[in-house]
Write an enzyme that holds these catalytic residues in place. Structure first.
Site, PDB file in Angstrom:
ATOM      1  N   CYS A 137       0.841  -1.202   0.000  1.00 29.26           N
ATOM      2  CA  CYS A 137       0.000   0.000   0.000  1.00 29.26           C
ATOM      3  C   CYS A 137       0.875   1.252   0.000  1.00 29.26           C
ATOM      4  O   CYS A 137       1.727   1.423   0.874  1.00 29.26           O
ATOM      5  CB  CYS A 137      -0.936   0.008   1.200  1.00 29.26           C
ATOM      6  SG  CYS A 137      -1.996   1.479   1.242  1.00 29.26           S
ATOM      7  N   ASP A 142      -1.695  -3.324 -14.828  1.00 31.56           N
ATOM      8  CA  ASP A 142      -1.992  -3.092 -16.246  1.00 31.56           C
ATOM      9  C   ASP A 142      -2.617  -4.301 -16.931  1.00 31.56           C
ATOM     10  O   ASP A 142      -2.417  -4.510 -18.127  1.00 31.56           O
ATOM     11  CB  ASP A 142      -0.736  -2.651 -17.008  1.00 31.56           C
ATOM     12  CG  ASP A 142      -0.255  -1.271 -16.592  1.00 31.56           C
ATOM     13  OD1 ASP A 142      -1.015  -0.561 -15.930  1.00 31.56           O
ATOM     14  OD2 ASP A 142       0.901  -0.917 -16.928  1.00 31.56           O
TER      15      ASP A 142
END
Length: 339
Positions: free
Chosen positions: A109, A211
């Site tokens: 994170c 992606d």
């Protein structure tokens, strides 16, 4: 090749039906959303990250986030923290007090409020700490433990392989990695060449992330990178249909058509009902308002209904808005088709 890409696999003793995993996303991957993702074919779903201290102090909101619906198995609950003692306590709670199948540790994170507590992506600077923390957790629980990380802190601190191997040595049953650094957050391109290095180095399952926007991207992650599974995140928001497209493509090589605008509205309505069922009227409606824009994106003439939905405060009002817009949209699309 299609058969191999569509086959089941294991994380520890947990069998997963296909190679498609839904990434943990804060404020998104609640139980309602995870059940929907399962319905569209996800092999594994992961709960949004949960604070170890929230668990330790038995914060009611935190505990509610760990609700597990019987329809979502196998599933994983992700925890984060910077203290070994509190992280172990949180892991033990998930292990003993929930029906989750897997415990996932967040090592990636990038947000400041997490990093400042020595949690999340802060671990990426020290493979020794990765080993220490993961080993402490794996020694304390019975359920399989996985880790999700990024390639590194920034372009000068890329310890992707070292961190992944440290997690493996510490007893992790699988590693997931996003192909960006902490510094990149979600900007720029994911570096799949680094993901390939990690995939080649590990002997435990590796889950590639970053992606993956299309079924073809998922296939390349599995074949070119050599990942054992592919993790999809933002591409699923407002479009759980991408999961069905991807699992079908990996199994058959056939690309299913995208959902129609009317089908997207039905998906949005399904999410609304699931959220209200799981979280109650007030919270369910609030969380639906946070997600509905993803479902309306690209649908013609959706500006007014979007504004109306943002102002609505009951599920009945939201249903009425969506139903009315669906009728108007069907008429508009039929007229356009005739022309």
């Amino acid at each position: 090749m299609a058969v191999a890409l569509a086959s089941s696999w294991q994380i520890g003793s947990v069998s997963i039906a296909n190679r498609v995993v839904v990434a943990p996303m804060a404020g998104v991957t609640n139980a309602a959303f995870r059940v929907i993702c399962k319905g569209y074919g996800a092999g594994l779903v992961v709960c949004e990250m949960i604070s170890d201290r929230g668990i330790m102090y038995h914060n009611q909101k935190t505990l509610a986030m760990m609700t597990v619906d019987p329809r979502e198995h196998p599933m994983s609950i992700q925890i984060y923290g910077g203290s070994k003692e509190t992280l172990v306590q949180a892991a033990q709670f998930v292990d003993q007090q929930t029906t989750a199948d897997i415990i996932d540790i967040n090592l990636g994170c990038p947000v400041n409020k997490v990093v400042r507590t020595d949690a999340g992506a802060k671990w990426l600077l020290d493979p020794a700490k990765v080993y220490e923390m993961v080993a402490a957790v794996t020694d304390a629980v019975h359920k399989p433990v996985t880790v999700k990380m990024r390639t590194g802190w920034d372009s000068r601190h890329l310890y992707a392989v070292d961190n992944a191997l440290a997690a493996e040595r510490a007893g992790a049953s699988a590693v997931a990695m996003h192909g960006r650094t902490r510094q990149q957050k979600f900007q720029g391109q994911a570096d799949w060449s680094i993901l390939k290095q990690v995939a080649d180095a590990l002997t435990i399952p590796f889950i590639g992330n970053g992606d993956v926007q299309t079924p073809a991207d998922a296939e390349r992650m599995l074949t070119t990178v050599g990942a054992d599974a592919v993790m999809m995140g933002r591409a699923v928001q407002g479009n759980p249909w991408i999961l069905r497209q991807t699992t079908h493509y990996l199994a058959t090589g056939e690309l299913l058509a995208p959902p129609s605008p009317l089908a997207k509205l039905q998906m949005a309505q399904h999410l609304l009902h699931q959220l209200v069922d799981v979280k109650g009227e007030a919270v369910g409606c609030f969380e639906f308002r946070q997600q509905v824009s993803y479902y309306l994106k690209g649908i013609p003439r959706s500006t007014r209904p979007k504004v109306a939905l943002m102002s609505a405060d009951t599920s009945a009002a939201m249903d009425a808005i969506i139903d009315r817009f669906s009728e108007q949209l069907a008429t508009y699309l039929a007229t356009k088709a005739v022309k």
